[in-house]
Write a protein that holds these residues in place. Structure first.
Motif, PDB file in Angstrom:
ATOM      1  N   ARG A 166       1.371 -18.749  -3.932  1.00  0.00           N
ATOM      2  CA  ARG A 166       1.036 -17.864  -2.814  1.00  0.00           C
ATOM      3  C   ARG A 166      -0.334 -18.181  -2.239  1.00  0.00           C
ATOM      4  NH1 ARG A 166       5.105 -17.427  -5.125  1.00  0.00           N
ATOM      5  NH2 ARG A 166       6.610 -15.723  -5.143  1.00  0.00           N
ATOM      6  N   ASP A 167      -0.857 -19.375  -2.567  1.00  0.00           N
ATOM      7  CA  ASP A 167      -2.160 -19.827  -2.067  1.00  0.00           C
ATOM      8  C   ASP A 167      -3.306 -18.902  -2.474  1.00  0.00           C
ATOM      9  OD1 ASP A 167      -0.837 -21.914  -0.962  1.00  0.00           O
ATOM     10  OD2 ASP A 167      -0.934 -21.201   1.098  1.00  0.00           O
ATOM     11  N   GLY A 168      -3.145 -18.147  -3.552  1.00  0.00           N
ATOM     12  CA  GLY A 168      -4.225 -17.316  -4.053  1.00  0.00           C
ATOM     13  C   GLY A 168      -4.589 -16.126  -3.203  1.00  0.00           C
ATOM     14  N   THR A 169      -3.762 -15.779  -2.227  1.00  0.00           N
ATOM     15  CA  THR A 169      -4.117 -14.695  -1.310  1.00  0.00           C
ATOM     16  C   THR A 169      -4.087 -13.326  -1.974  1.00  0.00           C
ATOM     17  OG1 THR A 169      -1.819 -14.719  -0.532  1.00  0.00           O
ATOM     18  CG2 THR A 169      -3.427 -15.896   0.791  1.00  0.00           C
ATOM     19  N   HIS A 170      -3.526 -13.216  -3.167  1.00  0.00           N
ATOM     20  CA  HIS A 170      -3.483 -11.925  -3.850  1.00  0.00           C
ATOM     21  C   HIS A 170      -4.784 -11.619  -4.589  1.00  0.00           C
ATOM     22  CE1 HIS A 170       0.787 -12.898  -3.253  1.00  0.00           C
ATOM     23  NE2 HIS A 170       0.955 -11.603  -3.192  1.00  0.00           N
ATOM     24  N   THR A 171      -5.639 -12.636  -4.778  1.00  0.00           N
ATOM     25  CA  THR A 171      -6.874 -12.421  -5.524  1.00  0.00           C
ATOM     26  C   THR A 171      -8.108 -12.894  -4.764  1.00  0.00           C
ATOM     27  OG1 THR A 171      -6.422 -14.536  -6.646  1.00  0.00           O
ATOM     28  CG2 THR A 171      -5.817 -12.518  -7.820  1.00  0.00           C
ATOM     29  N   GLN A 172      -7.977 -13.272  -3.511  1.00  0.00           N
ATOM     30  CA  GLN A 172      -9.135 -13.790  -2.784  1.00  0.00           C
ATOM     31  C   GLN A 172     -10.043 -12.667  -2.310  1.00  0.00           C
ATOM     32  OE1 GLN A 172      -7.457 -15.905   0.607  1.00  0.00           O
ATOM     33  NE2 GLN A 172      -7.942 -14.201   1.957  1.00  0.00           N
ATOM     34  N   LEU A 173     -11.352 -12.991  -2.212  1.00  0.00           N
ATOM     35  CA  LEU A 173     -12.312 -12.050  -1.651  1.00  0.00           C
ATOM     36  C   LEU A 173     -12.207 -12.009  -0.135  1.00  0.00           C
ATOM     37  CD1 LEU A 173     -15.575 -12.842  -3.656  1.00  0.00           C
ATOM     38  CD2 LEU A 173     -13.858 -11.101  -4.130  1.00  0.00           C
ATOM     39  N   ALA A 174     -12.145 -13.193   0.455  1.00  0.00           N
ATOM     40  CA  ALA A 174     -12.061 -13.323   1.910  1.00  0.00           C
ATOM     41  C   ALA A 174     -11.706 -14.766   2.223  1.00  0.00           C
ATOM     42  CB  ALA A 174     -13.380 -12.927   2.562  1.00  0.00           C
ATOM     43  N   GLY A 175     -11.419 -15.023   3.497  1.00  0.00           N
ATOM     44  CA  GLY A 175     -11.083 -16.385   3.877  1.00  0.00           C
ATOM     45  C   GLY A 175     -11.116 -16.571   5.378  1.00  0.00           C
ATOM     46  N   CYS A 176     -11.037 -17.830   5.805  1.00  0.00           N
ATOM     47  CA  CYS A 176     -10.991 -18.138   7.222  1.00  0.00           C
ATOM     48  C   CYS A 176     -10.320 -19.488   7.428  1.00  0.00           C
ATOM     49  CB  CYS A 176     -12.396 -18.143   7.843  1.00  0.00           C
ATOM     50  SG  CYS A 176     -13.378 -19.602   7.432  1.00  0.00           S
ATOM     51  N   GLU A 177      -9.741 -19.655   8.602  1.00  0.00           N
ATOM     52  CA  GLU A 177      -9.173 -20.951   8.976  1.00  0.00           C
ATOM     53  C   GLU A 177     -10.303 -21.898   9.364  1.00  0.00           C
ATOM     54  OE1 GLU A 177      -6.275 -20.492  12.031  1.00  0.00           O
ATOM     55  OE2 GLU A 177      -5.227 -18.858  11.014  1.00  0.00           O
TER      56      GLU A 177
END
Length: 325
Positions: A166-177
């Motif tokens: 799931r590309d780690g989206t369940h445990t990430q703090l934040a992100g950007c393209e």
């Protein structure tokens, strides 16, 4: 005459000191945590750094993986970071021959255990510390609301699993393209940790200026962890090249009291709301030939039903006409 000479000397002294003040900021760069080309050839030790796996050292860059399948490389600093506030700047280039399909990406680490091989872009799952993940895998896993490449941050106290599917989206703090792949120039990333605030910025437009990717407050990281960079390829691949790594020590914020952070557990007060864990649809076990045969049989069955229906209708009509004679 003496006044003019004194004035000129004073002016020169001020200019020299201003010049030194400008360049003195570079004195904060921690050389034992930095990596600047030219590098030595393959098989030669790099002071303060260790590399493993498929990593290749050239004079101008360190290639964690080349553009071929099933590769894994790692580069770790052998000296723990003792400063509390820092700015880690990485100059890199991700490129390959794939236009629509490429991957997997690389990660920048501030972790308790270095040189441990694992499943998270070549390093350990259930780690302790900070991971900045630059995910380029173009074949998206599960439902997403973002495109790739994608930069995200994860804080782990050793109990969290990075869900690669799931590309780690369940445990990430934040992100950007961040479209940093296949640029004609080198790209840059800054990971700044100052006053319990994590700020990740990029320069992917070759403007020599930082653009904020995301910022997260309430992040607590211990001192004494190690800086590392790892990368992997799978069925898809890319070249993952590191040109330089620089770690700068930052002054403590005026409103923050220094404390011993050597034994605290990594933590963060904010996480992005997790998405529902939706299972990916399982691929069909039927081959293309079997599917074609099933469709063909289905079509024959439909035609047969139509023919039988027509014949039944015609017989019914004949019986109806006989009744009138």
């Amino acid at each position: 005459m003496h006044l003019r000479s004194f004035t000129a000397s004073l002016f020169s002294f001020i200019l020299i000191n201003l010049s030194n003040a400008q360049w003195n900021t570079k004195d904060f760069m921690k050389r034992e945590h930095s990596l600047i080309k030219p590098y030595y050839g393959s098989g030669i030790d790099i002071p303060f750094w260790q590399f493993t796996g498929n990593t290749i050292v050239t004079p101008n860059h360190i290639r964690l993986t080349d553009d071929s399948q099933s590769k894994r490389g790692a580069l770790w600093n052998s000296v723990p970071v003792s400063v509390r506030h820092w700015d880690l700047q990485v100059q890199f280039k991700v490129h390959g021959k794939g236009k629509d399909l490429f991957g997997d990406g690389f990660a920048i680490w501030y972790a308790k255990e270095p040189m441990v091989d694992g499943t998270i872009f070549g390093s350990k799952d259930y780690f302790q510390g900070l991971a900045i993940i630059l995910d380029t895998y173009s074949n998206h896993n599960g439902p997403h609301n973002h495109q790739h490449p994608y930069i995200s941050a994860m804080i782990n106290n050793g109990s969290l699993h990075y869900d690669h599917d799931r590309d780690g989206t369940h445990t990430q703090l934040a992100g950007c393209e961040a479209k940093f792949r296949n640029m004609d120039y080198d790209t840059h990333l800054s990971v700044k940790y100052e006053g319990d605030v994590l700020t990740v910025s990029t320069d992917i437009e070759n403007k020599a200026a930082w653009k904020e990717c995301f910022q997260v407050k309430g992040v607590k990281l211990p001192t004494g962890y190690f800086v590392g960079l790892t990368a992997t390829t799978g069925d898809l691949s890319d070249n993952h090249d590191i040109m330089s790594v620089r770690l700068f020590e930052l002054d403590s914020p005026n409103n923050q009291i220094d404390e011993d952070r050597s034994n605290i557990v990594p933590s963060a007060t904010f996480f992005e709301p997790p998405r529902d864990h939706i299972e990916d649809p399982k691929p069909s076990s039927l081959s293309g030939i079997k599917i074609f045969l099933l469709m063909l049989l289905g079509s024959i069955a439909v035609v047969a039903c139509v023919v039988i229906g027509i014949m039944f209708y015609q017989k019914h009509q004949e019986k109806s006409r006989k009744r009138f004679y």
